[in-house]
Motif scaffolding. Structure first.
Motif, mmCIF file in Angstrom:
data_model
loop_
_atom_site.group_PDB
_atom_site.id
_atom_site.type_symbol
_atom_site.label_atom_id
_atom_site.label_comp_id
_atom_site.label_asym_id
_atom_site.label_seq_id
_atom_site.Cartn_x
_atom_site.Cartn_y
_atom_site.Cartn_z
ATOM 1 N N LEU A 92 -11.556 10.839 36.158
ATOM 2 C CA LEU A 92 -10.426 11.714 36.456
ATOM 3 C C LEU A 92 -10.624 12.336 37.838
ATOM 4 O O LEU A 92 -11.597 13.054 38.067
ATOM 5 C CB LEU A 92 -10.313 12.820 35.412
ATOM 6 C CG LEU A 92 -9.226 13.867 35.673
ATOM 7 C CD1 LEU A 92 -7.839 13.243 35.575
ATOM 8 C CD2 LEU A 92 -9.367 15.049 34.714
ATOM 9 N N ASN A 93 -9.704 12.031 38.753
ATOM 10 C CA ASN A 93 -9.706 12.648 40.077
ATOM 11 C C ASN A 93 -8.642 13.738 40.108
ATOM 12 O O ASN A 93 -7.501 13.508 39.681
ATOM 13 C CB ASN A 93 -9.401 11.602 41.149
ATOM 14 C CG ASN A 93 -10.441 10.503 41.196
ATOM 15 O OD1 ASN A 93 -11.516 10.687 41.736
ATOM 16 N ND2 ASN A 93 -10.118 9.356 40.619
ATOM 17 N N VAL A 94 -9.007 14.901 40.606
ATOM 18 C CA VAL A 94 -8.100 16.059 40.614
ATOM 19 C C VAL A 94 -8.014 16.615 42.028
ATOM 20 O O VAL A 94 -9.017 16.679 42.754
ATOM 21 C CB VAL A 94 -8.601 17.148 39.641
ATOM 22 C CG1 VAL A 94 -7.880 18.470 39.867
ATOM 23 C CG2 VAL A 94 -8.430 16.690 38.199
ATOM 24 N N GLY A 95 -6.811 17.026 42.404
ATOM 25 C CA GLY A 95 -6.635 17.671 43.696
ATOM 26 C C GLY A 95 -5.180 18.047 43.908
ATOM 27 O O GLY A 95 -4.308 17.712 43.097
ATOM 28 N N TYR A 137 -2.502 21.644 41.058
ATOM 29 C CA TYR A 137 -3.294 20.425 40.992
ATOM 30 C C TYR A 137 -2.614 19.353 40.148
ATOM 31 O O TYR A 137 -1.877 19.670 39.208
ATOM 32 C CB TYR A 137 -4.669 20.710 40.384
ATOM 33 C CG TYR A 137 -5.546 21.603 41.231
ATOM 34 C CD1 TYR A 137 -6.177 21.104 42.354
ATOM 35 C CD2 TYR A 137 -5.724 22.945 40.898
ATOM 36 C CE1 TYR A 137 -6.992 21.916 43.141
ATOM 37 C CE2 TYR A 137 -6.527 23.771 41.671
ATOM 38 C CZ TYR A 137 -7.148 23.242 42.793
ATOM 39 O OH TYR A 137 -7.941 24.050 43.567
ATOM 40 N N ILE A 138 -2.881 18.096 40.482
ATOM 41 C CA ILE A 138 -2.522 16.984 39.612
ATOM 42 C C ILE A 138 -3.781 16.183 39.320
ATOM 43 O O ILE A 138 -4.814 16.335 39.998
ATOM 44 C CB ILE A 138 -1.435 16.071 40.215
ATOM 45 C CG1 ILE A 138 -1.971 15.304 41.433
ATOM 46 C CG2 ILE A 138 -0.190 16.859 40.561
ATOM 47 C CD1 ILE A 138 -1.059 14.157 41.864
ATOM 48 N N GLY A 139 -3.699 15.309 38.339
ATOM 49 C CA GLY A 139 -4.821 14.447 37.986
ATOM 50 C C GLY A 139 -4.455 12.984 38.139
ATOM 51 O O GLY A 139 -3.322 12.581 37.889
ATOM 52 N N CYS A 140 -5.419 12.191 38.570
ATOM 53 C CA CYS A 140 -5.272 10.735 38.642
ATOM 54 C C CYS A 140 -6.392 10.137 37.793
ATOM 55 O O CYS A 140 -7.567 10.202 38.189
ATOM 56 C CB CYS A 140 -5.382 10.244 40.081
ATOM 57 S SG CYS A 140 -4.030 10.767 41.146
ATOM 58 N N PHE A 141 -6.025 9.602 36.652
ATOM 59 C CA PHE A 141 -7.022 9.076 35.724
ATOM 60 C C PHE A 141 -7.080 7.561 35.820
ATOM 61 O O PHE A 141 -6.080 6.874 35.638
ATOM 62 C CB PHE A 141 -6.703 9.489 34.288
ATOM 63 C CG PHE A 141 -7.677 8.942 33.271
ATOM 64 C CD1 PHE A 141 -9.009 9.328 33.299
ATOM 65 C CD2 PHE A 141 -7.264 8.030 32.307
ATOM 66 C CE1 PHE A 141 -9.918 8.827 32.379
ATOM 67 C CE2 PHE A 141 -8.158 7.531 31.377
ATOM 68 C CZ PHE A 141 -9.494 7.923 31.416
ATOM 69 N N GLU A 142 -8.259 7.053 36.108
ATOM 70 C CA GLU A 142 -8.497 5.615 36.234
ATOM 71 C C GLU A 142 -9.288 5.158 35.006
ATOM 72 O O GLU A 142 -10.500 5.369 34.920
ATOM 73 C CB GLU A 142 -9.263 5.325 37.519
ATOM 74 C CG GLU A 142 -9.310 3.863 37.863
ATOM 75 C CD GLU A 142 -9.951 3.600 39.213
ATOM 76 O OE1 GLU A 142 -9.664 2.549 39.794
ATOM 77 O OE2 GLU A 142 -10.742 4.436 39.676
ATOM 78 N N PRO A 143 -8.631 4.534 34.035
ATOM 79 C CA PRO A 143 -9.288 4.268 32.748
ATOM 80 C C PRO A 143 -10.359 3.188 32.787
ATOM 81 O O PRO A 143 -11.245 3.177 31.936
ATOM 82 C CB PRO A 143 -8.120 3.843 31.846
ATOM 83 C CG PRO A 143 -7.083 3.322 32.776
ATOM 84 C CD PRO A 143 -7.205 4.144 34.030
#
Length: 378
Positions: A92-95, A137-143
């Motif tokens: 999970l990348n957050v920013g 913030y938003i999240g980018c989740f790379e499964p």
């Protein structure tokens, strides 16, 4: 008795050097690896259990093919050893939505058709109750990404390198490097070795060694810290909680779920104190900000974690642009260099090792590594 002349000597048998040693030995090259310590060890950048591997890359889309190749090679290493070296926890990348970090991740995923869930803060908080994100913030989740067991990876390459005939000499610091008639002579405290080719992958000690080869690279060793915290296993265990990277107002933080009850692991990627790697490096907690910095991050974003269990230090070796150096020496085509991995290199070390072997054997690489050229510093 006539001295053996190796095809290749590798100085620095850490993650990059050990992988290179394996690929060289597997190709039939007589290979000697020299290390000041006994890899895997705690004197460099890649110790203490785990490192993140992610493909939709916040540092730039140029890294994506390299990351995908590295994962392919990690899969090969698992098959060759029968060991699980990769845990697919997701990352999970957050920013902030408009930050370069987040936009690079999104554009990388689109360019290379990588699976990525882009989530509003409320969706992140609902999906992982151990996280508390505010609306900016938003999240980018790379499964499909996750965690590499870094020390086990290095040990696996070590076992296979020896199996294919490589020799590894540990606790043997290189004192002198000489080049004469395209042959390399290496002197340690008590021995001398010769080879046709050389790889220098000595981490924080690379700058000093390369200066003997008329190469002055802008490499800066920096002290870094990370720590484990008691955490609610129901929220933070590795089957339910991802590895993560958070770009916040205070800085860029990263971490890992609790793996087999180890606790929540957190570190800070930016910042740090410049060091001389030959001097005693202050341990975790010897500087007052070590614990406080990580605690403020957890209080803000993962408030269900608890008290500190223990912390460790490691060394980043930074380049000015934080891109790697993987190249042949500008003057000597039989010398390859890998350094300046700037705190985000381990995930690539399988591919770096393969590229170093190709530079020595073929003089070129299958992958485009122009981003990592030495000439960019001229």
């Amino acid at each position: 008795m006539e001295q053996k002349i190796y095809d290749v000597i590798v100085i620095g048998a850490g993650s990059m050097g050990m992988a290179a040693g394996y690929f060289l030995a597997k190709s039939g090259k007589s290979t000697l690896l020299l290390d000041s310590f006994n890899p895997p060890h705690n004197k460099g950048s890649h110790h203490e259990d785990t490192r993140i591997i992610r493909y939709a890359y916040g540092e730039g889309a140029e890294y994506v093919p390299f990351a995908l190749k590295a994962q392919e090679l990690w899969n090969d290493l698992e098959k060759a050893t029968g060991k699980q070296l990769f845990l697919q926890t997701g990352v999970l990348n957050v920013g902030p939505e408009q930050s370069d970090f987040i936009q690079n991740i999104i554009s990388s995923s689109e360019t290379y058709s990588l699976p990525l869930d882009v989530l509003y803060s409320r969706e992140v908080n609902s999906r992982w109750p151990g996280i508390s994100l505010s609306n900016e913030y938003i999240g980018c989740f790379e499964p499909t990404s996750g965690v590499l067991k870094c020390e086990e990876c290095i040990e696996a390459y070590r076992v296979l390198a020896i199996k294919h005939g490589a020799e590894i000499l540990t606790n043997s610091r290189v004192k002198e490097i000489n080049i004469h008639d395209n042959r390399v002579t290496i002197k340690t405290d008590d021995q001398t070795f010769q080879s046709e080719s050389l790889i220098v992958s000595a981490g924080a000690w690379s700058k000093e060694l390369l200066s003997q080869l008329d190469l002055n690279l802008p490499l800066e060793p920096v002290r870094k810290t990370f720590a484990w915290f008691d955490a609610a296993e129901k929220l933070y265990n590795h089957k339910d909680f991802p590895a993560f990277a958070f770009e916040t107002i205070q800085g860029l933080y990263y971490g890992f779920p609790s793996i087999d009850g180890s606790g929540l692991k957190v570190g800070r990627h930016d910042g740090g104190e410049k060091i001389n790697p030959d001097n005693q490096i202050p341990g975790f907690g010897e500087l007052p900000e070590d614990e406080a910095d990580l605690i403020q991050f957890l209080n803000a974003f993962m408030p269900h974690s608890q008290q500190l269990k223990y912390g460790k230090t490691c060394i980043y070796t930074l380049t000015p642009d934080e891109n790697f150096i993987i190249d042949l020496h500008p003057k000597y085509s039989n010398i390859a260099i890998a350094s300046g991995f700037s705190g985000h290199g381990f995930k690539f070390s399988s591919a770096v090792g393969k590229n170093l072997a190709e530079l020595i054997i073929l003089g070129k690489t299958e992958q485009d590594i122009s981003l990592f050229s030495i000439n960019r510093f001229n």
